[in-house]
Design an enzyme around this catalytic site. Structure first.
Site, mmCIF file in Angstrom:
data_model
loop_
_atom_site.group_PDB
_atom_site.id
_atom_site.type_symbol
_atom_site.label_atom_id
_atom_site.label_comp_id
_atom_site.label_asym_id
_atom_site.label_seq_id
_atom_site.Cartn_x
_atom_site.Cartn_y
_atom_site.Cartn_z
ATOM 1 N N ASN A 104 -7.979 -2.737 14.094
ATOM 2 C CA ASN A 104 -9.335 -3.089 13.654
ATOM 3 C C ASN A 104 -9.335 -4.261 12.669
ATOM 4 O OD1 ASN A 104 -8.278 -1.938 11.374
ATOM 5 N ND2 ASN A 104 -9.739 -0.242 11.235
ATOM 6 N N ASP A 146 0.821 -1.218 0.000
ATOM 7 C CA ASP A 146 0.000 0.000 0.000
ATOM 8 C C ASP A 146 0.852 1.265 0.000
ATOM 9 O OD1 ASP A 146 0.961 -0.348 2.580
ATOM 10 O OD2 ASP A 146 -0.997 -0.701 3.479
ATOM 11 N N HIS A 206 -7.416 -4.491 9.981
ATOM 12 C CA HIS A 206 -7.092 -4.209 8.577
ATOM 13 C C HIS A 206 -5.801 -4.903 8.154
ATOM 14 C CE1 HIS A 206 -4.946 -0.206 9.741
ATOM 15 N NE2 HIS A 206 -4.022 -0.972 9.229
ATOM 16 N N GLU A 257 -9.763 -1.642 5.081
ATOM 17 C CA GLU A 257 -10.464 -1.348 6.330
ATOM 18 C C GLU A 257 -11.690 -2.263 6.474
ATOM 19 O OE1 GLU A 257 -9.035 0.352 8.432
ATOM 20 O OE2 GLU A 257 -8.242 2.238 7.699
HETATM 21 C C1 GLP Z 1 -0.643 0.394 8.724
HETATM 22 C C2 GLP Z 1 -0.292 -0.284 7.375
HETATM 23 C C3 GLP Z 1 -0.444 -1.765 7.457
HETATM 24 C C4 GLP Z 1 0.193 -2.213 8.758
HETATM 25 C C5 GLP Z 1 -0.668 -1.773 9.903
HETATM 26 C C6 GLP Z 1 -0.064 -2.039 11.275
HETATM 27 O O1 GLP Z 1 -1.655 1.328 8.648
HETATM 28 N N1 GLP Z 1 -0.998 0.185 6.230
HETATM 29 O O2 GLP Z 1 0.142 -2.394 6.328
HETATM 30 O O3 GLP Z 1 0.307 -3.602 8.787
HETATM 31 O O4 GLP Z 1 -1.097 -0.457 9.764
HETATM 32 O O5 GLP Z 1 0.979 -1.167 11.551
HETATM 33 P P1 GLP Z 1 1.947 -1.313 12.784
HETATM 34 O O6 GLP Z 1 2.859 -2.439 12.464
HETATM 35 O O7 GLP Z 1 2.678 -0.003 12.861
HETATM 36 O O8 GLP Z 1 1.112 -1.558 13.978
#
Ligand code: GLP
Length: 250
Positions: free
Chosen positions: A140, A73, A142, A147
Site C-alpha cells: 500500500n 520501526d 507504506h 501507513e
Molecule cells: C514491513 C516493514 C517495512 C517493510 C515493508 C515491506 O511491514 N515495516 O519496513 O519495508 O513492510 O516488507 P517486505 O520486504 O517483507 O515486503
C-alpha cells in the site's frame, strides 16, 4: 508547494543482483565515512542485502566498528528476544555476524509511549542524522510503518497497523491474531531528513506499488510518494518489480 525531484532508478537482473548492488552502496559508504549513520529496514526484501554485507565482512573485513545504525520501526509489545521483533531480526540477520558495537545500534524499543518516540527522534539528531537510509515498500506504499494518510510532516510516532499490513506480515507469525496491532516508526519527515535514501523493491507483488511511485501522484494516501520531496533517492528494483511505465513518469 514543495519541489518535486526525480527519483533515480536502477533495475537489477534479479533479487540476488539487487541485493549485491545495494550492499555495494552501503559498503562504499562505510569505506568513505567509517563513522556513518546507516538507517536500516526489516521485512523480506533486505535479507539478501544483509547476507551480502556479511559475505563482504568475512571476505574483505569491512569494519563497522564506528558505524551507527538506526532502524525504521518496531512492533509495539514484542520483547527484544521475541523471534518476530525487529530487534531479534536485526541481530539474527546482521548484527551478530559483523563487528558493530551494541551501543551503536538504535532500534525503537517497542513501548507505546510518547516519550519513547521523542527520545528516538532526539537521538537521531544527537548522533548527527542518517547518512544513508535503506527502505522497503509495503504493497500500500507504506515506508517504515507509515501507513496511508500519515502526514508527510510526521516524526517518530505510534501507528495502528493497516489490516493489509497485518495480513502481509502474518506469514511470519502463527496467525494474524498474533500480529501486533501497533508499531512505533520513524515518521515520514524523519525519513526525509536522511541525506541519501535507497528504496528496494523485489518481485511482481511490488510492481503496482513501484508503478504508483513513478506516477505523477504525490499524496499522503501513498506514503512513498513523499520521496519525491527528497533530492537524493535511488529506487533499486529487480525486473519483476520494475513493471513500471516510464512514460507516466516523464
Ligand atoms: C514491513 C516493514 C517495512 C517493510 C515493508 C515491506 O511491514 N515495516 O519496513 O519495508 O513492510 O516488507 P517486505 O520486504 O517483507 O515486503
Amino acid at each position: 508547494m514543495k519541489e518535486r525531484n526525480k527519483l533515480k532508478i536502477i533495475t537489477a537482473e534479479n533479487y540476488m543482483h539487487l541485493s549485491e548492488l545495494v550492499a555495494q552502496i552501503i559498503i562504499k559508504k562505510v569505506h568513505e565515512k567509517p563513522n556513518a549513520v546507516i538507517g536500516l529496514a526489516t521485512g523480506s526484501t533486505p535479507i539478501g542485502m544483509y547476507q551480502q554485507l556479511i559475505k563482504d565482512y568475512l571476505k574483505n573485513g569491512t569494519s563497522y566498528e564506528h558505524i551507527k545504525t538506526v532502524n525504521l520501526d518496531e512492533y509495539v509489545g514484542l520483547s527484544e528476544n521475541h523471534p518476530q521483533s525487529y530487534r531479534y531480526y536485526m541481530d539474527y540477520q546482521l548484527f551478530k555476524h559483523i563487528n558493530i558495537k551494541n551501543e551503536n545500534i538504535f532500534i525503537p524499543n517497542g513501548k507505546n509511549s510518547l516519550e519513547a518516540c521523542e527520545s528516538y527522534e532526539k537521538n537521531i539528531q544527537h548522533i548527527g542524522g542518517v547518512d544513508l537510509q535503506i527502505l522497503g515498500i509495503g504493497h500500500n506504499g507504506h515506508i517504515g510503518f507509515n501507513e496511508p494518510n500519515t502526514p508527510f510532516s510526521s516524526r517518530t510516532h505510534i501507528v495502528e497497523l493497516a489490516d493489509s499490513t497485518r495480513q502481509a506480515n502474518a506469514r511470519f507469525f502463527e496467525g494474524i491474531e498474533e500480529v501486533p496491532k501497533h508499531a512505533i516508526t520513524m515518521g515520514i519527515e524523519t525519513i526525509l531528513q536522511s541525506k541519501q535514501i535507497i528504496l528496494l523493491a523485489s518481485g511482481i507483488s511490488k510492481s503496482d506499488a513501484v508503478n504508483r511511485l513513478f506516477s505523477k501522484e504525490i499524496n499522503e494516501n501513498f506514503p512513498a510518494s513523499a520521496l519525491h520531496h527528497h533530492s537524493d533517492v535511488t529506487v533499486v528494483v529487480d525486473k519483476e518489480a520494475a513493471n513500471y511505465s516510464p512514460l507516466s513518469y516523464e
